[in-house]
Design a protein around this motif. Sequence first.
Motif, PDB file in Angstrom:
ATOM      1  N   LEU A 121      35.149 -14.924  53.984  1.00  0.00           N
ATOM      2  CA  LEU A 121      35.688 -13.817  53.203  1.00  0.00           C
ATOM      3  C   LEU A 121      35.834 -13.678  51.708  1.00  0.00           C
ATOM      4  CD1 LEU A 121      36.158 -10.715  53.567  1.00  0.00           C
ATOM      5  CD2 LEU A 121      38.513 -11.260  54.356  1.00  0.00           C
ATOM      6  N   GLU A 122      36.628 -14.924  51.260  1.00  0.00           N
ATOM      7  CA  GLU A 122      37.137 -15.149  50.059  1.00  0.00           C
ATOM      8  C   GLU A 122      35.900 -15.360  49.150  1.00  0.00           C
ATOM      9  OE1 GLU A 122      40.072 -14.662  46.964  1.00  0.00           O
ATOM     10  OE2 GLU A 122      40.100 -14.272  49.197  1.00  0.00           O
ATOM     11  N   ALA A 123      35.192 -16.279  49.580  1.00  0.00           N
ATOM     12  CA  ALA A 123      34.074 -16.413  48.787  1.00  0.00           C
ATOM     13  C   ALA A 123      32.917 -15.373  48.432  1.00  0.00           C
ATOM     14  CB  ALA A 123      33.303 -17.676  49.138  1.00  0.00           C
ATOM     15  N   VAL A 124      32.755 -14.641  49.346  1.00  0.00           N
ATOM     16  CA  VAL A 124      31.908 -13.441  49.195  1.00  0.00           C
ATOM     17  C   VAL A 124      32.861 -12.381  48.257  1.00  0.00           C
ATOM     18  CG1 VAL A 124      30.966 -11.357  50.455  1.00  0.00           C
ATOM     19  CG2 VAL A 124      31.236 -13.655  51.696  1.00  0.00           C
ATOM     20  N   TYR A 125      33.991 -12.111  48.574  1.00  0.00           N
ATOM     21  CA  TYR A 125      34.857 -11.363  47.452  1.00  0.00           C
ATOM     22  C   TYR A 125      34.622 -11.686  46.071  1.00  0.00           C
ATOM     23  CZ  TYR A 125      38.780  -9.443  45.445  1.00  0.00           C
ATOM     24  OH  TYR A 125      39.620  -8.759  44.407  1.00  0.00           O
ATOM     25  N   ARG A 126      34.980 -13.203  45.829  1.00  0.00           N
ATOM     26  CA  ARG A 126      34.873 -13.501  44.657  1.00  0.00           C
ATOM     27  C   ARG A 126      33.482 -13.591  43.823  1.00  0.00           C
ATOM     28  NH1 ARG A 126      37.622 -18.240  47.031  1.00  0.00           N
ATOM     29  NH2 ARG A 126      35.692 -19.345  46.675  1.00  0.00           N
ATOM     30  N   ALA A 127      32.450 -13.676  44.702  1.00  0.00           N
ATOM     31  CA  ALA A 127      30.874 -13.359  44.217  1.00  0.00           C
ATOM     32  C   ALA A 127      30.828 -12.001  43.905  1.00  0.00           C
ATOM     33  CB  ALA A 127      30.063 -13.543  45.555  1.00  0.00           C
ATOM     34  N   ALA A 128      31.326 -10.988  44.469  1.00  0.00           N
ATOM     35  CA  ALA A 128      31.240  -9.490  44.005  1.00  0.00           C
ATOM     36  C   ALA A 128      31.868  -9.382  42.797  1.00  0.00           C
ATOM     37  CB  ALA A 128      31.820  -8.693  45.135  1.00  0.00           C
ATOM     38  N   VAL A 129      33.311 -10.078  42.541  1.00  0.00           N
ATOM     39  CA  VAL A 129      34.245  -9.891  41.543  1.00  0.00           C
ATOM     40  C   VAL A 129      33.615 -10.218  40.308  1.00  0.00           C
ATOM     41  CG1 VAL A 129      36.288 -10.327  40.555  1.00  0.00           C
ATOM     42  CG2 VAL A 129      36.174  -9.497  42.984  1.00  0.00           C
ATOM     43  N   ARG A 130      33.104 -11.733  40.420  1.00  0.00           N
ATOM     44  CA  ARG A 130      32.315 -12.357  39.252  1.00  0.00           C
ATOM     45  C   ARG A 130      31.224 -11.424  38.777  1.00  0.00           C
ATOM     46  NH1 ARG A 130      28.087 -14.708  37.390  1.00  0.00           N
ATOM     47  NH2 ARG A 130      26.943 -13.980  39.299  1.00  0.00           N
ATOM     48  N   ALA A 131      30.341 -10.997  39.724  1.00  0.00           N
ATOM     49  CA  ALA A 131      29.338 -10.145  39.184  1.00  0.00           C
ATOM     50  C   ALA A 131      29.810  -8.832  38.576  1.00  0.00           C
ATOM     51  CB  ALA A 131      28.143  -9.924  40.256  1.00  0.00           C
ATOM     52  N   ALA A 132      30.700  -8.395  39.015  1.00  0.00           N
ATOM     53  CA  ALA A 132      31.037  -7.073  38.455  1.00  0.00           C
ATOM     54  C   ALA A 132      31.660  -7.356  37.022  1.00  0.00           C
ATOM     55  CB  ALA A 132      32.154  -6.529  39.236  1.00  0.00           C
ATOM     56  N   GLU A 133      32.419  -8.479  37.103  1.00  0.00           N
ATOM     57  CA  GLU A 133      32.946  -9.018  35.683  1.00  0.00           C
ATOM     58  C   GLU A 133      32.247  -9.073  34.498  1.00  0.00           C
ATOM     59  OE1 GLU A 133      36.379 -11.365  36.656  1.00  0.00           O
ATOM     60  OE2 GLU A 133      37.693  -9.601  37.280  1.00  0.00           O
ATOM     61  N   SER A 134      31.011  -9.679  34.977  1.00  0.00           N
ATOM     62  CA  SER A 134      29.864 -10.537  33.998  1.00  0.00           C
ATOM     63  C   SER A 134      28.929  -9.424  33.606  1.00  0.00           C
ATOM     64  CB  SER A 134      29.427 -11.668  34.717  1.00  0.00           C
ATOM     65  OG  SER A 134      30.411 -12.395  35.207  1.00  0.00           O
ATOM     66  N   SER A 135      28.739  -8.515  34.488  1.00  0.00           N
ATOM     67  CA  SER A 135      27.424  -7.488  34.141  1.00  0.00           C
ATOM     68  C   SER A 135      27.872  -6.626  32.824  1.00  0.00           C
ATOM     69  CB  SER A 135      27.062  -6.929  35.374  1.00  0.00           C
ATOM     70  OG  SER A 135      28.050  -6.013  35.670  1.00  0.00           O
ATOM     71  N   ARG A 136      26.815  -6.312  32.547  1.00  0.00           N
ATOM     72  CA  ARG A 136      26.854  -5.470  30.989  1.00  0.00           C
ATOM     73  C   ARG A 136      25.691  -4.345  31.121  1.00  0.00           C
ATOM     74  NH1 ARG A 136      30.557  -7.883  30.997  1.00  0.00           N
ATOM     75  NH2 ARG A 136      31.622  -9.345  29.587  1.00  0.00           N
ATOM     76  N   THR A 137      26.166  -3.251  31.107  1.00  0.00           N
ATOM     77  CA  THR A 137      25.272  -2.059  31.451  1.00  0.00           C
ATOM     78  C   THR A 137      25.247  -0.887  30.204  1.00  0.00           C
ATOM     79  OG1 THR A 137      25.883  -1.986  33.759  1.00  0.00           O
ATOM     80  CG2 THR A 137      25.054  -0.044  32.981  1.00  0.00           C
ATOM     81  N   ALA A 166      27.129  -5.938  44.649  1.00  0.00           N
ATOM     82  CA  ALA A 166      26.694  -5.940  46.220  1.00  0.00           C
ATOM     83  C   ALA A 166      25.759  -6.716  46.557  1.00  0.00           C
ATOM     84  CB  ALA A 166      26.755  -4.568  46.744  1.00  0.00           C
ATOM     85  N   LEU A 167      24.824  -7.102  45.952  1.00  0.00           N
ATOM     86  CA  LEU A 167      23.779  -7.961  46.184  1.00  0.00           C
ATOM     87  C   LEU A 167      24.164  -9.528  45.967  1.00  0.00           C
ATOM     88  CD1 LEU A 167      20.981  -8.505  46.913  1.00  0.00           C
ATOM     89  CD2 LEU A 167      20.261  -8.136  44.477  1.00  0.00           C
ATOM     90  N   ALA A 168      25.038  -9.724  45.136  1.00  0.00           N
ATOM     91  CA  ALA A 168      25.462 -11.257  44.849  1.00  0.00           C
ATOM     92  C   ALA A 168      26.530 -11.461  46.148  1.00  0.00           C
ATOM     93  CB  ALA A 168      26.523 -11.064  43.517  1.00  0.00           C
ATOM     94  N   ALA A 169      27.215 -10.580  46.619  1.00  0.00           N
ATOM     95  CA  ALA A 169      28.184 -10.602  47.577  1.00  0.00           C
ATOM     96  C   ALA A 169      27.160 -10.939  48.942  1.00  0.00           C
ATOM     97  CB  ALA A 169      29.051  -9.600  47.862  1.00  0.00           C
ATOM     98  N   ALA A 170      26.314 -10.048  49.213  1.00  0.00           N
ATOM     99  CA  ALA A 170      25.909 -10.392  50.314  1.00  0.00           C
ATOM    100  C   ALA A 170      24.751 -11.334  50.481  1.00  0.00           C
ATOM    101  CB  ALA A 170      24.437  -8.900  50.772  1.00  0.00           C
ATOM    102  N   ARG A 171      24.382 -12.114  49.212  1.00  0.00           N
ATOM    103  CA  ARG A 171      23.682 -13.216  49.372  1.00  0.00           C
ATOM    104  C   ARG A 171      24.501 -14.470  49.751  1.00  0.00           C
ATOM    105  NH1 ARG A 171      19.505 -12.122  44.272  1.00  0.00           N
ATOM    106  NH2 ARG A 171      17.886 -11.170  45.616  1.00  0.00           N
ATOM    107  N   CYS A 172      25.788 -14.243  49.136  1.00  0.00           N
ATOM    108  CA  CYS A 172      26.853 -15.192  49.673  1.00  0.00           C
ATOM    109  C   CYS A 172      27.280 -15.229  50.963  1.00  0.00           C
ATOM    110  CB  CYS A 172      28.196 -14.899  48.588  1.00  0.00           C
ATOM    111  SG  CYS A 172      29.465 -16.249  49.037  1.00  0.00           S
ATOM    112  N   ALA A 173      27.348 -14.190  51.475  1.00  0.00           N
ATOM    113  CA  ALA A 173      27.522 -13.732  52.958  1.00  0.00           C
ATOM    114  C   ALA A 173      26.473 -14.519  53.779  1.00  0.00           C
ATOM    115  CB  ALA A 173      27.799 -12.417  53.275  1.00  0.00           C
ATOM    116  N   ALA A 174      25.264 -14.096  53.496  1.00  0.00           N
ATOM    117  CA  ALA A 174      24.131 -14.576  54.197  1.00  0.00           C
ATOM    118  C   ALA A 174      23.922 -16.111  53.937  1.00  0.00           C
ATOM    119  CB  ALA A 174      22.686 -14.167  53.594  1.00  0.00           C
ATOM    120  N   ALA A 175      24.528 -16.960  52.804  1.00  0.00           N
ATOM    121  CA  ALA A 175      24.513 -18.318  52.815  1.00  0.00           C
ATOM    122  C   ALA A 175      25.667 -18.894  53.486  1.00  0.00           C
ATOM    123  CB  ALA A 175      24.551 -18.684  51.463  1.00  0.00           C
ATOM    124  N   GLY A 176      26.504 -18.142  54.421  1.00  0.00           N
ATOM    125  CA  GLY A 176      27.642 -18.746  55.056  1.00  0.00           C
ATOM    126  C   GLY A 176      28.906 -18.547  54.514  1.00  0.00           C
ATOM    127  N   GLY A 177      28.987 -17.660  53.484  1.00  0.00           N
ATOM    128  CA  GLY A 177      30.243 -17.723  52.822  1.00  0.00           C
ATOM    129  C   GLY A 177      31.235 -17.133  53.548  1.00  0.00           C
TER     130      GLY A 177
END
Length: 280
Positions: free
Chosen positions: A137-153, A124-135
């Motif tokens: 809809l598709e760029a913001v969506y991809r930022a969220a998906v990338r972060a979700a797929e890359s994170s390890r918990t 959510a944070l990655a997406a919001a920062r992309c949106a704040a930078a002017g991204g």
Amino acid sequence: MAVVVVTDSSASLPAGLIGELGIQVVPLHVLVGDRAIREGVDDVAIDYASDSVTTSGPSPGELHRAYTDALARSGGDGVVAVHLSRQLSATWESGRQAVQEMDAGVPVRLVDSLGAGLATGFPALAAARCAAAGGALEAVYRAAVRAAESSRTFFMVNRTEQLRRGGRLSTAAGFFGSELVSKPVLQLVQGRLELRDKVRTRSKAFAKLIAAAEEAAGAGAAAVGVQHLGAAEAAETVTAQLRERIPQIAEVLTAEFGPALAVHLGVGAIGVLVLPGGCG
């Protein structure tokens, strides 16, 4: 205007970041007797060891209202909704139903974070920062998906009864009842909570958590999240060791698990999230 990011209260993001980036948070519910407590809204003492305490996600109607409000705030630029894993909660499915009830072609994109807690918060944070930078809809969506797929918990819990009772452990972990596992170390795999290691002591569990996080971070920059329930001192120790072991930490967030996750994890739980590349 800009794309607005919506998430649920499991995301555990600091209030300052939520306000700064205009993230809209929808509360999860904790059910105590005949009362439905809204996480982050209603301040009520909860007995996390009680068998009678359960949780539920927001209804499709609640999410429909949240998405509609966020879409208006965006001036029509769109909404990206990031929710905790559909394997752990019905929230994502409620979101899907809410989007279906909206007009065809409405610019609302839904993301399964494949996690919970800060593992939802970081996408959510990655997406919001992309949106704040002017991204867009598709760029913001991809930022969220990338972060979700890359994170390890990774998680350490004191007891597994609450997770098993709530159906949050995969069948692969079903042998807990027949083997003595004092401090199981768990991990999220494609949104499902599974066993990673079996250890006898809390100190060994911490060592396993830190080693797993170091391996997940790799050699590049990474964002790190540490969460706990009633274990602030232990969380500080884990955070300090992560700073030593992961030299290129781009960002560190620490938070206590909210009630909706705490009900399932129990007091003393520690979680560590690593996102290679950071949150944007």
